[in-house]
Design an enzyme around this catalytic site. Structure first.
Site, PDB file in Angstrom:
ATOM      1  N   THR A  54     -22.136  48.292  19.836  1.00 53.39           N
ATOM      2  CA  THR A  54     -20.989  49.002  20.410  1.00 53.39           C
ATOM      3  C   THR A  54     -19.925  49.231  19.348  1.00 53.39           C
ATOM      4  O   THR A  54     -19.392  50.338  19.210  1.00 53.39           O
ATOM      5  CB  THR A  54     -20.406  48.198  21.601  1.00 53.39           C
ATOM      6  N   TYR A 101     -18.709  39.944  17.552  1.00 54.78           N
ATOM      7  CA  TYR A 101     -17.441  40.640  17.834  1.00 54.78           C
ATOM      8  C   TYR A 101     -16.614  40.770  16.544  1.00 54.78           C
ATOM      9  O   TYR A 101     -16.209  41.881  16.171  1.00 54.78           O
ATOM     10  CB  TYR A 101     -16.670  39.847  18.886  1.00 54.78           C
ATOM     11  N   LYS A 153     -16.134  44.274  14.564  1.00 52.72           N
ATOM     12  CA  LYS A 153     -14.816  44.905  14.433  1.00 52.72           C
ATOM     13  C   LYS A 153     -14.441  45.090  12.966  1.00 52.72           C
ATOM     14  O   LYS A 153     -13.784  46.069  12.596  1.00 52.72           O
ATOM     15  CB  LYS A 153     -13.756  44.055  15.138  1.00 52.72           C
TER      16      LYS A 153
HETATM   17  P1  NAD Z   1     -12.123  45.166  28.538  1.00 52.85           P
HETATM   18  O1  NAD Z   1     -13.416  44.428  28.467  1.00 52.85           O
HETATM   19  O2  NAD Z   1     -11.336  45.076  29.789  1.00 52.85           O
HETATM   20  O3  NAD Z   1     -12.346  46.713  28.230  1.00 52.85           O
HETATM   21  C1  NAD Z   1     -13.375  47.198  27.424  1.00 52.85           C
HETATM   22  C2  NAD Z   1     -13.892  48.495  28.050  1.00 52.85           C
HETATM   23  O4  NAD Z   1     -14.924  49.035  27.208  1.00 52.85           O
HETATM   24  C3  NAD Z   1     -14.516  48.277  29.430  1.00 52.85           C
HETATM   25  O5  NAD Z   1     -14.102  49.273  30.310  1.00 52.85           O
HETATM   26  C4  NAD Z   1     -16.024  48.375  29.156  1.00 52.85           C
HETATM   27  O6  NAD Z   1     -16.761  48.774  30.288  1.00 52.85           O
HETATM   28  C5  NAD Z   1     -16.038  49.378  28.029  1.00 52.85           C
HETATM   29  N1  NAD Z   1     -17.248  49.281  27.187  1.00 52.85           N
HETATM   30  C6  NAD Z   1     -17.802  48.169  26.651  1.00 52.85           C
HETATM   31  N2  NAD Z   1     -18.890  48.483  25.929  1.00 52.85           N
HETATM   32  C7  NAD Z   1     -19.032  49.842  26.017  1.00 52.85           C
HETATM   33  C8  NAD Z   1     -19.967  50.772  25.498  1.00 52.85           C
HETATM   34  N3  NAD Z   1     -20.999  50.376  24.741  1.00 52.85           N
HETATM   35  N4  NAD Z   1     -19.813  52.091  25.807  1.00 52.85           N
HETATM   36  C9  NAD Z   1     -18.789  52.510  26.577  1.00 52.85           C
HETATM   37  N5  NAD Z   1     -17.869  51.665  27.100  1.00 52.85           N
HETATM   38  C10 NAD Z   1     -17.994  50.348  26.819  1.00 52.85           C
HETATM   39  O7  NAD Z   1     -11.268  44.668  27.283  1.00 52.85           O
HETATM   40  P2  NAD Z   1      -9.762  45.009  26.851  1.00 52.85           P
HETATM   41  O8  NAD Z   1      -9.027  43.735  26.779  1.00 52.85           O
HETATM   42  O9  NAD Z   1      -9.229  46.119  27.637  1.00 52.85           O
HETATM   43  O10 NAD Z   1     -10.008  45.486  25.349  1.00 52.85           O
HETATM   44  C11 NAD Z   1      -9.983  46.858  24.971  1.00 52.85           C
HETATM   45  C12 NAD Z   1     -10.117  46.966  23.467  1.00 52.85           C
HETATM   46  O11 NAD Z   1      -9.033  46.275  22.826  1.00 52.85           O
HETATM   47  C13 NAD Z   1     -11.413  46.359  22.918  1.00 52.85           C
HETATM   48  O12 NAD Z   1     -11.898  47.180  21.889  1.00 52.85           O
HETATM   49  C14 NAD Z   1     -10.965  45.041  22.364  1.00 52.85           C
HETATM   50  O13 NAD Z   1     -11.787  44.613  21.310  1.00 52.85           O
HETATM   51  C15 NAD Z   1      -9.538  45.351  21.897  1.00 52.85           C
HETATM   52  N6  NAD Z   1      -8.733  44.122  21.870  1.00 52.85           N
HETATM   53  C16 NAD Z   1      -8.275  43.556  23.024  1.00 52.85           C
HETATM   54  C17 NAD Z   1      -7.534  42.384  22.954  1.00 52.85           C
HETATM   55  C18 NAD Z   1      -6.987  41.722  24.180  1.00 52.85           C
HETATM   56  O14 NAD Z   1      -6.363  40.662  24.060  1.00 52.85           O
HETATM   57  N7  NAD Z   1      -7.101  42.246  25.366  1.00 52.85           N
HETATM   58  C19 NAD Z   1      -7.275  41.774  21.714  1.00 52.85           C
HETATM   59  C20 NAD Z   1      -7.791  42.381  20.578  1.00 52.85           C
HETATM   60  C21 NAD Z   1      -8.503  43.561  20.651  1.00 52.85           C
END
Ligand code: NAD
Ligand code: UDP
Length: 312
Positions: free
Chosen positions: A91, A144, A148
């Site tokens: 992904t 992960y 990233k």
């Molecule tokens: P989340 O899991 O709620 O959202 C991720 C979304 O991506 C989901 O809707 C999922 O269905 C979709 N997804 C996953 N794999 C996929 C694929 N192969 N194709 C299409 N869609 C796919 O997580 P979040 O907290 O909303 O995180 C969103 C982004 O922010 C991510 O990239 C995450 O790495 C980054 N991030 C989040 C945090 C945090 O604390 N929430 C911290 C650092 C980075």
């Protein structure tokens, strides 16, 4: 009107970002495979004329017209990204390539949602963007963290080789409404446990630290970054520098929910970072961004959200 693609738009952060962009009047396309995202998160947007959803995996190439891309697709909770680690790596890496190719086809600007996990278990504290990190390449978090990191590499190489306008943000622990009750991350776990009378599960001795940013602050920072000076491509840290131990967080949630739950201790998962706190000087200087919502205020909103959730 600008056409903006948000991958992972049905997830926790993505759904907040989509809502903000739709309300600002942009044409928004949400691309998601619904692995951790849900229709409930975007229910109110589906009726809007300037919002579309595509059920698709970012590991598959796509072709359509867009002006801007926010690339968020990737499970973010350790429980979910470790469920199928190979899919997680694909992904991040194939997703980055496909979205960068789409950006190239369209001459579009693209923002990557990177993470504080690129710093691994950091030996420098607080973490500055210039720190290269301390990451285990073969551990259970590596799918992960390294995924990233590879995505950041791809962004910079496409920028250098193909002149694609890129933006990279490194997001620190973010929480808020629309988190899934079974998300597995610490804030939602503690709140759900406290509200449903289960024990609050601290992993390890609870002395590890994290810095928690409320989702509205983060989304404001993401949009400022997308619209920043073209010469400023990042990476830039986005997070709230307030630093708390997990024991402090558990006690805070327990007090705020007036829960009678006990706090119990469970084994610490491998490679769990001991400390994390962003240095946000760069975001302040380049974007004029600082988080405004305190942990107490954000927890109040999040507890309210989970209290109203059916079936909890
Ligand atoms: P989340 O899991 O709620 O959202 C991720 C979304 O991506 C989901 O809707 C999922 O269905 C979709 N997804 C996953 N794999 C996929 C694929 N192969 N194709 C299409 N869609 C796919 O997580 P979040 O907290 O909303 O995180 C969103 C982004 O922010 C991510 O990239 C995450 O790495 C980054 N991030 C989040 C945090 C945090 O604390 N929430 C911290 C650092 C980075
Ligand atoms: N954690 C915890 N209890 C839980 C879930 C997580 O003590 O029920 C700890 C986890 O071990 C880590 C911290 O809380 O030290 C933050 O975990 P999370 O999964 O939210 O995010 P990340 O480790 O990716 O920062």
């Amino acid at each position: 009107m600008k056409k903006i693609l948000v991958t992972g738009g049905a997830g926790f952060i993505g759904s907040h970002l989509c809502r903000r962009l739709v309300n600002d009047g942009y044409e928004v396309i949400c691309l998601d495979n619904f692995f951790t995202g849900s229709k409930r998160n975007i229910q109110d947007l589906i009726e809007k004329p300037n919002f579309d959803v595509i059920r698709q995996d970012v590991t598959q190439p796509v072709k359509f017209n867009v002006d801007e891309i926010y690339n968020l697709a990737c499970p973010a909770s350790p429980v979910h990204y470790q469920y199928d680690p190979i899919a997680t790596m694909k992904t991040s890496v194939l997703g980055a390539i496909n979205m960068l190719e789409l950006a190239q086809d369209n001459g579009a600007k693209i923002l990557q949602a990177s993470t504080s996990e690129v710093y691994g278990d950091p030996l420098v504290h607080p973490q500055l963007e210039t720190y290269w990190g301390n990451v285990n390449p073969i551990g259970i978090r590596s799918c992960y963290d390294e995924g990233k990191r590879a995505a950041e590499t791809l962004f910079f190489d496409y920028h250098r080789k193909c002149a694609i306008p890129i933006k990279i943000i490194r997001i620190f622990n973010t929480y808020g409404t629309a988190m899934h009750p079974n998300d597995g991350r610490v804030v939602s776990n503690f709140i759900v446990q406290a509200l449903s009378g289960q024990d609050l599960t601290i992993y390890g001795d609870g002395q590890q630290t994290r810095s928690f940013c409320y989702v509205d602050d983060l989304v404001a920072g993401m949009i400022l970054m997308m619209n920043s000076d073209p010469d400023f491509i990042g990476p830039v840290n986005l997070g709230n520098p307030g630093e708390f131990t997990m024991l402090e967080l558990a006690e805070m949630v327990k007090a705020m929910t007036q829960s009678r739950s006990s706090i119990i201790f469970k084994p610490l998962p491998a490679d769990d970072p001991k400390q994390r706190k962003p240095d946000i000087t760069l975001a302040q200087q380049k974007l004029g961004w600082i988080p405004r919502i305190s942990l107490k205020e954000g927890l109040t909103k999040t507890i309210q959200y989970f209290s109203n959730l059916e079936g909890l």
